[in-house]
Write a protein that holds these residues in place. Structure first.
Motif, short mmCIF file in Angstrom:
data_model
loop_
_atom_site.label_atom_id
_atom_site.label_comp_id
_atom_site.label_asym_id
_atom_site.label_seq_id
_atom_site.Cartn_x
_atom_site.Cartn_y
_atom_site.Cartn_z
N ASP A 1 0.97 -1.09 0.06
CA ASP A 1 0.20 -0.01 -0.01
C ASP A 1 0.82 1.38 0.09
O ASP A 1 1.80 1.06 0.63
N LYS B 1 -9.39 5.93 -0.02
CA LYS B 1 -8.98 4.66 -0.56
C LYS B 1 -10.40 4.03 -0.87
O LYS B 1 -11.19 4.42 -0.28
N ARG C 1 -5.56 -6.60 3.81
CA ARG C 1 -4.41 -5.61 3.46
C ARG C 1 -3.84 -5.51 1.95
O ARG C 1 -3.97 -6.72 1.51
N GLY C 2 -3.92 -4.58 1.47
CA GLY C 2 -3.38 -4.30 -0.03
C GLY C 2 -4.89 -4.63 -0.73
O GLY C 2 -4.56 -4.13 -2.16
N SER D 1 -6.21 3.60 -4.03
CA SER D 1 -6.14 5.04 -3.84
C SER D 1 -7.20 5.62 -4.86
O SER D 1 -7.39 5.24 -6.23
#
Length: 328
Positions: free
Chosen positions: A79, A286, A297-298, A302
């Motif tokens: 990220d 995001k 996560r990830g 954006s």
């Protein structure tokens, strides 16, 4: 997917590194020593690890052309927020103890290990090597006009300022400078901002969403994030067709509208004399899939790339709301 070197974005590099040029005097063919350069690539990684820089930077690969050698570095993070923070901390810590910049050190070590004229070498750092994504973070380090030069590109964020003077607040007319500063101290302003955020994001009109305000820092600066939002910035985001069909025909209540995550950075700065103070608000946004209950996560992307206009309008609106609640 990782880039192979025939896939590197040539137009992007040409735009970002205008100083790159091909030497004209007795050109040498660097490709003849490709095996050596590949071995030195591993040596460069060992140096990064040994020097402590390897905790943030890693060698992605090396590109050898006849008269150009490019070393590509990346990050062990997915990220962009983690990448930017890690780079800033690494650069600050490195330069606090050394008389040269981090970029210079990375370049000088590449020249030394590769044993190539400095005019033929460049070091490039990206946040991603996935061709499906546009890079948000970039550093291009090269030698031109007798010195190391750095071209850079950073992820944009939405920064707005709110200026407050004694004249802005009718209730403070005739108040002393000390009274005004006490009423609008950093602590009191941050408290108002947090109170407003908790009230604004405490509930949502979207089904199956439970927004949460999480305070990350509340001393010199105020940092907080709000997760599991729905149609906050992406106001016209529609529930996917399949979810609407299931809701209609099967009596379900699926909400697959994109999940939003907003990060806020608020600072408070007093102006000299009796001019008042300035509150700066920086907003990063995001979005992630609404199909799963929790975005891994990830899994967030954006908003800068695809929904920049939405975030711009949101930042403008938030600024006006913030000014109103501070003066309330």
């Amino acid at each position: 997917m990782r880039l192979t070197f025939s896939m590197i974005r040539p137009l992007f590099l040409a735009a970002c590194l205008p100083g790159l040029s091909v030497a004209s005097a007795q050109p040498e063919n660097l490709t003849q020593d490709t095996d050596f350069f590949n071995r030195q690539k591993e040596t460069y990684q060992r140096w990064l690890d040994h020097s402590g820089l390897g905790k943030v930077l890693k060698v992605e690969a090396i590109d050898v052309k006849e008269q150009r050698l490019s070393l590509y570095l990346g990050f062990p993070y997915d990220d962009i927020d983690s990448i930017v923070r890690a780079w800033e901390v690494l650069k600050r810590e490195f330069e606090a103890e050394r008389p040269i910049s981090l970029e210079q050190q990375l370049f000088y070590k590449a020249v030394n290990l590769m044993e190539v004229r400095q005019s033929l070498v460049d070091v490039q750092i990206y946040d991603t090597y996935d061709l499906r994504q546009e890079p948000l973070f970039f550093r291009g380090i090269y030698f031109e006009d007798g010195q190391v030069r750095v071209e850079e590109s950073n992820p944009k964020s939405k920064i707005r300022e709110v200026s407050i003077s004694p004249a802005s607040f009718k209730g403070m007319k005739g108040a002393s400078k000390a009274q005004f500063r006490q009423a609008f101290s950093r602590e009191s302003v941050y408290e108002k901002v947090l109170e407003y955020a908790r009230k604004r994001y405490g509930s949502t009109g979207c089904e199956q969403r439970t927004p949460k305000v999480r305070v990350l820092e509340n001393e010199a600066v105020l940092r907080f994030e709000v997760e599991d939002l729905c149609r906050e910035v992406l106001t016209d985001e529609a529930n996917p067709l399949l979810a609407r069909i299931l809701n209609s025909c099967c009596g379900q209540d699926y909400n697959w509208v994109k999940r939003e995550l907003l990060s806020f950075l608020v600072t408070h700065r007093e102006l000299p004399g009796e001019q008042g103070f300035v509150v700066t608000i920086e907003i990063d946004g995001k979005y992630g899939s609404g199909i799963y209950e929790k975005v891994r996560r990830g899994g967030y992307l954006s908003m800068e790339v695809d929904f920049d206009d939405y975030l711009e309008r949101y930042a403008d609106s938030f600024r006006e709301d913030l000014k109103r609640i501070i003066l309330k």
